[in-house]
Motif scaffolding. Structure first.
Motif, short mmCIF file in Angstrom:
data_model
loop_
_atom_site.label_atom_id
_atom_site.label_comp_id
_atom_site.label_asym_id
_atom_site.label_seq_id
_atom_site.Cartn_x
_atom_site.Cartn_y
_atom_site.Cartn_z
N MET A 1 -3.36 18.74 3.07
CA MET A 1 -2.04 18.68 3.66
C MET A 1 -1.19 17.72 2.85
SD MET A 1 -1.04 17.55 7.50
CE MET A 1 -0.56 15.86 7.44
N THR A 2 -0.01 18.14 2.51
CA THR A 2 0.92 17.25 1.81
C THR A 2 2.15 17.07 2.68
OG1 THR A 2 1.93 19.10 0.65
CG2 THR A 2 0.13 17.96 -0.48
N ALA A 3 2.85 15.98 2.40
CA ALA A 3 4.05 15.66 3.19
C ALA A 3 5.17 16.63 2.83
CB ALA A 3 4.48 14.23 2.91
N PRO A 4 5.99 17.04 3.82
CA PRO A 4 7.11 17.92 3.52
C PRO A 4 8.14 17.21 2.64
CG PRO A 4 6.93 17.53 5.90
CD PRO A 4 5.82 16.82 5.24
N ASP A 5 8.29 15.92 2.80
CA ASP A 5 9.20 15.12 1.96
C ASP A 5 8.40 13.98 1.35
OD1 ASP A 5 11.22 13.74 0.76
OD2 ASP A 5 12.39 13.40 2.58
N PRO A 6 7.79 14.21 0.17
CA PRO A 6 6.92 13.20 -0.42
C PRO A 6 7.63 11.90 -0.77
CG PRO A 6 7.04 15.15 -1.83
CD PRO A 6 7.83 15.43 -0.60
N VAL A 7 8.91 11.95 -1.11
CA VAL A 7 9.64 10.73 -1.44
C VAL A 7 9.73 9.83 -0.22
CG1 VAL A 7 11.87 9.82 -2.20
CG2 VAL A 7 10.95 11.89 -3.25
N ARG A 8 10.09 10.43 0.89
CA ARG A 8 10.21 9.66 2.13
C ARG A 8 8.84 9.13 2.59
NH1 ARG A 8 13.13 11.91 7.57
NH2 ARG A 8 12.99 9.97 8.75
N ALA A 9 7.82 9.96 2.46
CA ALA A 9 6.47 9.54 2.84
C ALA A 9 6.00 8.39 1.95
CB ALA A 9 5.51 10.71 2.75
N GLY A 10 6.31 8.46 0.66
CA GLY A 10 5.92 7.39 -0.27
C GLY A 10 6.57 6.07 0.09
N LYS A 11 7.84 6.12 0.45
CA LYS A 11 8.55 4.90 0.85
C LYS A 11 7.99 4.34 2.15
CE LYS A 11 12.92 5.77 -1.47
NZ LYS A 11 14.36 5.92 -1.34
N ALA A 12 7.70 5.21 3.10
CA ALA A 12 7.16 4.77 4.38
C ALA A 12 5.78 4.14 4.20
CB ALA A 12 7.08 5.94 5.36
N LEU A 13 4.94 4.74 3.39
CA LEU A 13 3.61 4.20 3.16
C LEU A 13 3.67 2.89 2.38
CD1 LEU A 13 1.76 7.53 2.44
CD2 LEU A 13 1.45 6.05 4.42
N GLY A 14 4.63 2.77 1.47
CA GLY A 14 4.82 1.51 0.75
C GLY A 14 5.25 0.40 1.69
N GLY A 15 6.11 0.74 2.63
CA GLY A 15 6.53 -0.25 3.63
C GLY A 15 5.38 -0.66 4.53
N ALA A 16 4.52 0.29 4.89
CA ALA A 16 3.36 -0.03 5.72
C ALA A 16 2.39 -0.93 4.95
CB ALA A 16 2.66 1.25 6.16
N ALA A 17 2.20 -0.65 3.67
CA ALA A 17 1.31 -1.48 2.85
C ALA A 17 1.86 -2.91 2.74
CB ALA A 17 1.14 -0.87 1.46
N ALA A 18 3.17 -3.02 2.56
CA ALA A 18 3.79 -4.34 2.48
C ALA A 18 3.62 -5.10 3.79
CB ALA A 18 5.27 -4.20 2.12
N ALA A 19 3.78 -4.42 4.90
CA ALA A 19 3.64 -5.07 6.20
C ALA A 19 2.20 -5.54 6.43
CB ALA A 19 4.06 -4.11 7.31
N ILE A 20 1.22 -4.73 6.05
CA ILE A 20 -0.17 -5.11 6.21
C ILE A 20 -0.49 -6.35 5.39
CG2 ILE A 20 -2.56 -4.40 5.73
CD1 ILE A 20 -1.62 -1.52 6.39
N LEU A 21 -0.03 -6.38 4.13
CA LEU A 21 -0.30 -7.53 3.27
C LEU A 21 0.38 -8.79 3.81
CD1 LEU A 21 -0.03 -5.80 -0.20
CD2 LEU A 21 -2.08 -6.81 0.81
N LEU A 22 1.57 -8.65 4.33
CA LEU A 22 2.26 -9.80 4.92
C LEU A 22 1.49 -10.33 6.13
CD1 LEU A 22 4.80 -11.56 4.73
CD2 LEU A 22 5.91 -9.96 6.27
#
Length: 129
Positions: A1-22
């Motif tokens: 399964m791939t995201a319908p909007d990979p750009v938006r999914a990439g940004k959302a996952l990057g934000g989640a990764a940043a939040a976890i590290l913080l």
């Protein structure tokens, strides 16, 4: 399964990764208080190691927009888990954070096709016409 909007999914996952590290960096800052009450106590070297790790985790949260950000964040999961050697409770806390990080990488792999690498670029705009 791939995201319908990979750009938006990439940004959302990057934000989640940043939040976890913080959150990991903040959690590491609570460790000295627990160590200070143990038999050996809080030595200068232990405090230095914990403060350096906390700073690295917080700085790594800001690197999540860069392609190497996920690799750096993944590498920092090992010392986070090893803080369990300083305080027994950190085996559990570090283990939970590592499990969340691995889950994030799995979701990224499912949505974007790869757990690492640069986020997808925006598709070219259609010509005006």
């Amino acid at each position: 399964m791939t995201a319908p909007d990979p750009v938006r999914a990439g940004k959302a996952l990057g934000g989640a990764a940043a939040a976890i590290l913080l959150l990991e960096g903040i959690a590491v800052l609570f460790v000295p208080r627990g160590i200070a009450q143990t038999g050996e106590g809080l030595t200068g070297s232990r405090l230095t190691v914990l403060l350096v790790l906390a700073v690295l985790l917080i700085l790594a949260s800001g690197l999540q927009r860069r392609p190497q950000g996920l690799v750096i964040g993944t590498a920092l999961q090992v010392p986070l888990l090893l803080t369990g050697l300083l305080s027994g409770a950190m085996w559990l806390v570090g283990g939970v954070f590592v499990a969340i990080w691995l889950y994030l990488l799995q979701v990224r792999k499912e949505l974007l096709g790869s757990p690492f690498g640069p986020p997808p670029a925006a598709p070219p705009a259609p010509p005006a016409g």
